[in-house]
Design an enzyme around this catalytic site. Structure first.
Site, PDB file in Angstrom:
ATOM      1  N   LYS A 101       0.844  -1.206   0.000  1.00  0.00           N
ATOM      2  CA  LYS A 101       0.000   0.000   0.000  1.00  0.00           C
ATOM      3  C   LYS A 101       0.875   1.250   0.000  1.00  0.00           C
ATOM      4  O   LYS A 101       2.080   1.172   0.297  1.00  0.00           O
ATOM      5  CB  LYS A 101      -0.927  -0.027   1.220  1.00  0.00           C
ATOM      6  CG  LYS A 101      -0.198  -0.073   2.552  1.00  0.00           C
ATOM      7  CD  LYS A 101      -1.139  -0.441   3.707  1.00  0.00           C
ATOM      8  CE  LYS A 101      -0.394  -0.454   5.030  1.00  0.00           C
ATOM      9  NZ  LYS A 101      -1.232  -0.999   6.133  1.00  0.00           N
ATOM     10  N   TYR A 125      15.704  29.731   9.221  1.00  0.00           N
ATOM     11  CA  TYR A 125      14.414  30.370   9.524  1.00  0.00           C
ATOM     12  C   TYR A 125      14.173  30.423  11.021  1.00  0.00           C
ATOM     13  O   TYR A 125      14.420  29.447  11.743  1.00  0.00           O
ATOM     14  CB  TYR A 125      13.270  29.565   8.910  1.00  0.00           C
ATOM     15  CG  TYR A 125      13.094  29.739   7.428  1.00  0.00           C
ATOM     16  CD1 TYR A 125      12.925  31.007   6.865  1.00  0.00           C
ATOM     17  CD2 TYR A 125      13.061  28.630   6.596  1.00  0.00           C
ATOM     18  CE1 TYR A 125      12.739  31.152   5.497  1.00  0.00           C
ATOM     19  CE2 TYR A 125      12.874  28.756   5.230  1.00  0.00           C
ATOM     20  CZ  TYR A 125      12.711  30.026   4.684  1.00  0.00           C
ATOM     21  OH  TYR A 125      12.518  30.168   3.340  1.00  0.00           O
TER      22      TYR A 125
HETATM   23  C1  LIG Z   1      -0.488  -1.986   6.827  1.00  0.00           C
HETATM   24  C2  LIG Z   1      -1.074  -3.290   7.171  1.00  0.00           C
HETATM   25  C3  LIG Z   1      -0.273  -4.440   7.247  1.00  0.00           C
HETATM   26  C4  LIG Z   1       1.235  -4.388   7.158  1.00  0.00           C
HETATM   27  O1  LIG Z   1       1.721  -3.913   8.393  1.00  0.00           O
HETATM   28  P1  LIG Z   1       3.295  -3.745   8.690  1.00  0.00           P
HETATM   29  O2  LIG Z   1       3.331  -3.372  10.117  1.00  0.00           O
HETATM   30  O3  LIG Z   1       3.783  -2.677   7.782  1.00  0.00           O
HETATM   31  O4  LIG Z   1       3.939  -5.053   8.416  1.00  0.00           O
HETATM   32  C5  LIG Z   1      -0.895  -5.664   7.434  1.00  0.00           C
HETATM   33  N1  LIG Z   1      -2.236  -5.739   7.567  1.00  0.00           N
HETATM   34  C6  LIG Z   1      -3.037  -4.652   7.544  1.00  0.00           C
HETATM   35  C7  LIG Z   1      -4.505  -4.817   7.725  1.00  0.00           C
HETATM   36  C8  LIG Z   1      -2.491  -3.387   7.359  1.00  0.00           C
HETATM   37  O5  LIG Z   1      -3.286  -2.312   7.357  1.00  0.00           O
END
Ligand SMILES: *Cc1c(COP(=O)(O)O)cnc(C)c1O
Length: 361
Positions: A30, A246
């Site tokens: 994702k 800044y």
């Molecule tokens: C993002 C996600 C994962 C992966 O999690 P990590 O901690 O990055 O390994 C797995 N399952 C679900 C439902 C997620 O939202």
């Protein structure tokens, strides 16, 4: 300049797959594979043997399908979004259905294709609650084939947290209501390291594939996959009492040598690293002084020889000697957020996998 090591991503996947066999090791890709670039990453993982991917949203699923071709399963964690109905069909995506409404929607609009169902075992974020689950398992035919049942851990990165075992018991209880052999998927990256009880039929690592430490506080078992460097643009000497950057948040306590580096928060170096983080100049540590600005940081190179801190040289912001978790700690966040914030501006170079050479501008 961002270097992405696809061989490291593939090696990390193989390592987790070996650790969890005979469970299947899926890959969570994702958010553009946590900022590394979904196309090259999924091609490298598919070449390594990965047959199941997860994305958050249908549009991400479409991009992953385009990269990986037909065959591998692509799960959509947001579930069934009815306005994207066409995409599930044309890109052959499998929704992870989270609510009774999504389940009914898929039964009506999914064309008889299989879907996962997500049961919430205690994170209280997404998935069917206990009463909804009860209603589902006593309600007879779903109206589509069940690809499997998922649940997600809230505290997997804290091995001693009591919620881990409580969620495990709740998930087992939910699965006990289903026919034996129903595929189950529970563990994210850190969940894998909680032990074999947590593996079930499929594990779903994301962050660990990209080098984030799934076992915080212990040595990182994963290979680093990103290296972010910035070029020194200018070096100047300032007197005691002069301000830098800044807001004049840094006032030199003595005469200093300051280098300005072309990396800023638009490149993913969080502004929270102002006056806190550090970078490496040819293996010498140089603290960030003053504010991180959009395109630049200023670093104190007073103690570094001129030849190691001169214009045109590259400094390591994230790299083998300063990993993504260390940078995250400087910024008061986690490696996940550092990776997903990596900007689009610099040149991205992919190494290894099936994608040798440069990409992007
Ligand atoms: C993002 C996600 C994962 C992966 O999690 P990590 O901690 O990055 O390994 C797995 N399952 C679900 C439902 C997620 O939202």
């Amino acid at each position: 300049m961002l270097d992405i090591d696809l061989d490291a991503v593939a090696a990390n996947w193989r390592r987790l797959a070996a650790l969890t066999a005979p469970a299947e090791c899926a890959a969570v890709v994702k958010a553009d594979a946590y900022g590394l670039g979904a196309g090259p990453v999924v091609r490298a993982l598919a070449a390594a043997g990965c047959r199941s991917f997860y994305v958050a949203l249908p549009d991400e699923g479409r991009a992953v399908r385009a990269a990986v071709g037909t065959g591998p399963a692509i799960g959509v964690l947001a579930g069934y979004l009815s306005d994207a109905r066409q995409i599930y069909q044309t890109s052959d995506l499998t929704p992870v259905l989270n609510t009774p409404l999504q389940i009914d929607g898929w039964a009506a609009g999914g064309g008889g294709r299989a879907a996962f169902v997500h049961v919430d075992s205690g994170i209280n974020r997404l998935g069917l609650g206990p009463e909804q689950w009860q209603a589902l398992v006593t309600g007879g035919d779903l109206g589509f084939p069940l690809a499997g049942v998922l649940s997600h851990l809230a505290c997997a990165d804290e091995p001693d947290h009591p919620l881990n075992r409580a969620q495990l018991a709740a998930f087992r209880g939910a699965l006990a209501r289903l026919p034996a052999g129903t595929r189950a998927s529970f563990a994210n990256s850190s969940g894998i390291f909680l032990g074999g009880d947590f593996h079930f039929g499929q594990v779903r690592p994301g962050a660990a594939l990209y080098g984030v430490n799934p076992t915080p506080g212990r040595p990182n078992p994963m290979r680093p996959a990103v290296r972010l460097r910035g070029r020194i643009l200018q070096v100047r000497h300032i007197d005691r009492g002069q301000a830098v950057g800044y807001g004049a948040t840094y006032i030199a306590p003595s005469a200093r040598k300051v280098a300005t580096v072309a990396v800023g928060y638009a490149d993913g170096l969080h502004r929270a690293a102002s006056n806190r983080g550090s970078v490496l100049c040819q293996s010498h540590e140089a603290p960030i002084i003053g504010r991180v600005s959009m395109d630049m940081i200023t670093i104190d190179v007073s103690d570094i020889p001129d030849h190691a801190a001169r214009p045109d040289l590259w400094v390591d912001v994230i790299g083998p000697h300063r990993d993504v978790d260390a940078v995250a700690a400087d910024c008061g966040t986690i490696g996940y957020e550092v990776l997903t914030a990596l900007g689009r501006r610099y040149r991205r170079r992919y190494r290894g996998g099936t994608h040798d050479g440069a990409a992007g501008g």
